[in-house]
Design a protein around this motif. Sequence first.
Motif, PDB file in Angstrom:
ATOM      1  N   ARG A 116     -21.872  35.540  40.611  1.00  9.99           N
ATOM      2  CA  ARG A 116     -20.758  36.359  41.105  1.00  9.99           C
ATOM      3  C   ARG A 116     -21.138  36.935  42.476  1.00  9.99           C
ATOM      4  N   ALA A 117     -21.137  36.059  43.470  1.00 17.47           N
ATOM      5  CA  ALA A 117     -21.578  36.451  44.811  1.00 17.47           C
ATOM      6  C   ALA A 117     -20.675  37.519  45.412  1.00 17.47           C
ATOM      7  N   GLY A 118     -19.368  37.402  45.196  1.00 23.15           N
ATOM      8  CA  GLY A 118     -18.438  38.383  45.751  1.00 23.15           C
ATOM      9  C   GLY A 118     -18.659  39.769  45.176  1.00 23.15           C
ATOM     10  N   MET A 119     -18.848  39.836  43.866  1.00 24.62           N
ATOM     11  CA  MET A 119     -19.087  41.121  43.219  1.00 24.62           C
ATOM     12  C   MET A 119     -20.433  41.693  43.660  1.00 24.62           C
ATOM     13  N   THR A 120     -21.424  40.831  43.835  1.00 22.71           N
ATOM     14  CA  THR A 120     -22.736  41.291  44.300  1.00 22.71           C
ATOM     15  C   THR A 120     -22.624  41.900  45.690  1.00 22.71           C
ATOM     16  N   PHE A 143     -23.724  45.701  46.123  1.00 25.10           N
ATOM     17  CA  PHE A 143     -25.020  45.798  46.798  1.00 25.10           C
ATOM     18  C   PHE A 143     -24.769  45.657  48.298  1.00 25.10           C
ATOM     19  N   ILE A 144     -24.896  46.740  49.034  1.00 16.48           N
ATOM     20  CA  ILE A 144     -24.535  46.732  50.449  1.00 16.48           C
ATOM     21  C   ILE A 144     -25.781  46.909  51.321  1.00 16.48           C
ATOM     22  N   PRO A 145     -25.702  46.527  52.616  1.00 18.30           N
ATOM     23  CA  PRO A 145     -26.841  46.769  53.508  1.00 18.30           C
ATOM     24  C   PRO A 145     -27.135  48.266  53.618  1.00 18.30           C
TER      25      PRO A 145
END
Length: 471
Positions: free
Chosen positions: A313-317, A321-323
């Motif tokens: 789930r790359a979009g949800m990640t 999880f942000i810079p």
Amino acid sequence: RVGVSIERSAEMIIALLAILKAGGAFVPLDPRYPAARLSYMLSDAGVQHLVTQRGLSTVAITPDSMTTLYVEDVQNEDSTEYDHPPAVVIHPSQSAYLIYTSGSTGQPKGVTVEHGPLARHCQAIGERYQMSVEDRVLHFASINFDLAHEYWLMPLLFGARLVITDNVLWSPAETCAQLAHHGVTVAAFPPSYLVQLAEAAQARQDKLALRVLAFGGEALSREHFELVRTVFAPATLINGYGPTETVISPMLWITQPDTDPAEWQHNAYLPIGTPVGARSAYVLDAALNALPVGVAGELYLGGAELARGYHARAGMTAERFIPDPFCAGGRLYRTGDRARWRSDGSVDYLGRLDHQVKLRGVRIEPGEIEAQLLACLGVREAAVLVHGDGGDGQLVAYLVAEESGAPLDRTLLKSQLQQRLPDYMVPAQFMLLDRLPVTANGKLDRRALPAPTWKGRAYRAPESVVEISLG
């Protein structure tokens, strides 16, 4: 990825440890979970191998393409015992486990945790607990909860002894007896169970060796905390906080027998303390600006001890999880929890951002009302929802009594709340339930709470001069 579906036993721990040592990533599958949910997790995780026992429900839903290894077969084989670990080089960024947590869409989502963050967390948490070879640690939680893996890895890492509960949930009285019999020194329980345990211990007057008693995941009222503190003195009490995505329990609030009660007596929730290990914590506004002491914002957690992200789930990640704006190359996990800094450098938890509601123009945190309800005599569990739209919206409280079947005086409850909360935060209706509905991983299922029924009187047209003028 290797699925593990084994009854609670030494073999369960051996299987989990063996998978880690072999370089695999384990996917915990509690055999008591519904078959449909286990089937979904097996498929979503792309499990290639399953370690299980004959006769368990998990076996029936295993695809033919999956390799199944039965514990009984291994036990019956003549195998060579080795006194050295497998010749497998494990990189810190390899997956250690993939564990499922509730999803907002109704389907659970898998969280991948790597070896490096897991090992560093267990080392740091053991140091905070002051673990030693003299400790005896109770393993209580289902392996589908990430806390369960802290509570077998940490004891083994520090040479402590592990005491594993049975497949059937012990009654609070039985747990007290087992704690005394095995001389358990470290244990962790959900707050609702912990309160029952304190009541049982008070009645039985068992002499317990508890040195550390941890809890977390739910609200614990100040009154119930005082009960636990009194009954289990002189044990150190630990309130653990942390989403699965931040690797088990990234923040701890630790109280000693001589801790000043002023630390917790003026808030709806207990503090969640300070970060564990090489983690960072920030309270930020919507523009990611750091907020000063006492100002509420969203809690973000960073550092090297974060999960890799959501499986497939790359979009949800990317959304969660942000810079890290304060550390080049770092990441932050947005918890969705409201928090504020305390003057002593620890953090106060103020409730969920996504549970906030707006009622007739006023923003309300249901968790604050729930905490005050838990402080009322006779209330064991509480949940608060808004039913109705716009001006028709009303707060509804769902309650579970301390004793099954015992009545609750709604008038008295309302009176108690009016002394602690503004009028707009006092529920319009109180519904008494036998139990609150929960999701498969034990969290409150707000969507499953029953809709209230409203009683009204038939309309009567104004008749007197005063009634007409008021109309």
